[in-house]
Scaffold this active site. Structure first.
Site, PDB file in Angstrom:
ATOM      1  CD  GLU A   1      -3.175   4.544  -1.345  1.00  0.00           C
ATOM      2  OE1 GLU A   1      -3.575   5.406  -1.756  1.00  0.00           O
ATOM      3  OE2 GLU A   1      -2.957   3.547  -0.458  1.00  0.00           O
TER       4      GLU A   1
ATOM      5  CD  GLU B   1      -1.891   1.306   2.952  1.00  0.00           C
ATOM      6  OE1 GLU B   1      -2.351   2.077   3.301  1.00  0.00           O
ATOM      7  OE2 GLU B   1      -1.757   0.353   3.275  1.00  0.00           O
TER       8      GLU B   1
ATOM      9  CG  ASP C   1      -0.124   6.547  -1.387  1.00  0.00           C
ATOM     10  OD1 ASP C   1      -1.288   7.170  -1.344  1.00  0.00           O
ATOM     11  OD2 ASP C   1       0.799   6.946  -0.734  1.00  0.00           O
TER      12      ASP C   1
END
Length: 227
Positions: free
Chosen positions: A115, A39, A43
């Protein structure tokens, strides 16, 4: 609800390494080898790719306008909406508690999984493929944004959207108030004859709740199935 089978392709990418996809779809409640690190990676990659796309599309836009556009495209609600349109929640692996509470429907879990899958695509196939998948995923959203709207709040954008189509203007109504005086929470309903059901949103003030409801209504109207 979470399933054992993996979606392949996922977000338009056919994974050669299904283990990295499995990790991307594993919430921390389901095990130590979860999607939090992916993630983090996804991101950063998503923010860069969207910033690059906006920079290339809008040559005269100011830094502030580009920043606001990027924020609207990579925020939790947008990512969760993309996850739902790709049925990602059906494949997120959750622990027992999150399963019972319907975690596969929660914006935060869906956004984080999106993400994480982006991070997994990067590891599986590299930056060029990952950029391509992100741009494909965001194609309709990128076509719908403009620097002119970046400085307008959601209520103004919704009003202008409806006026341009000669549709009735939205109505806002407080349907609930909760919390102590120093921490009130308002639930506001936004309705228009352009959609069959009203939208509800919460906020710490009446104004913030109205803005949140207007943004949700605008997103619904701009979906391919919307008016």
């Amino acid at each position: 609800m979470s399933k054992n089978a993996l979606p392949n392709p996922c977000l338009g990418h056919d994974f050669s390494d299904e283990q990295v996809l499995q990790q991307a779809l594993t919430h921390r409640s389901a095990g130590q080898k979860n999607n939090e690190r992916l993630e983090y990676l996804g991101d950063a990659i998503l923010g860069f790719v969207i910033a690059e796309a906006l920079f290339e599309r809008f040559h005269d836009a100011s830094e502030g306008a580009l920043t606001r556009l990027r924020a609207s495209l990579v925020k939790r609600e947008t990512l969760a909406k993309l996850a739902r349109s790709n049925k990602l929640g059906e494949y997120v692996r959750l622990g027992g508690g999150e399963l019972k509470s319907g975690g596969w429907r929660r914006d935060s879990i869906l956004a984080n999984a999106t993400e994480a899958v982006i991070g997994a695509i990067y590891l599986d196939a590299g930056m060029d493929v990952c950029r391509s998948r992100i741009l494909e995923l965001y194609s309709e959203l990128l076509d719908s944004v403009s620097p002119e709207n970046a400085d307008k709040d959601p209520k103004t954008q919704l009003q202008e959207y409806l006026q341009a189509r000669r549709l009735p203007l939205p109505q806002y109504r407080i349907v609930a108030e909760a919390g102590e005086a120093h921490a009130r929470e308002f639930t506001v309903e936004c309705s228009t004859s352009a959609v069959s059901k009203p939208i509800e949103a919460k906020g710490r003030s009446k104004q913030s709740a109205e803005q949140a409801a207007a943004e949700m209504m605008l997103q619904m109207l701009q979906e391919p199935s919307g008016t």
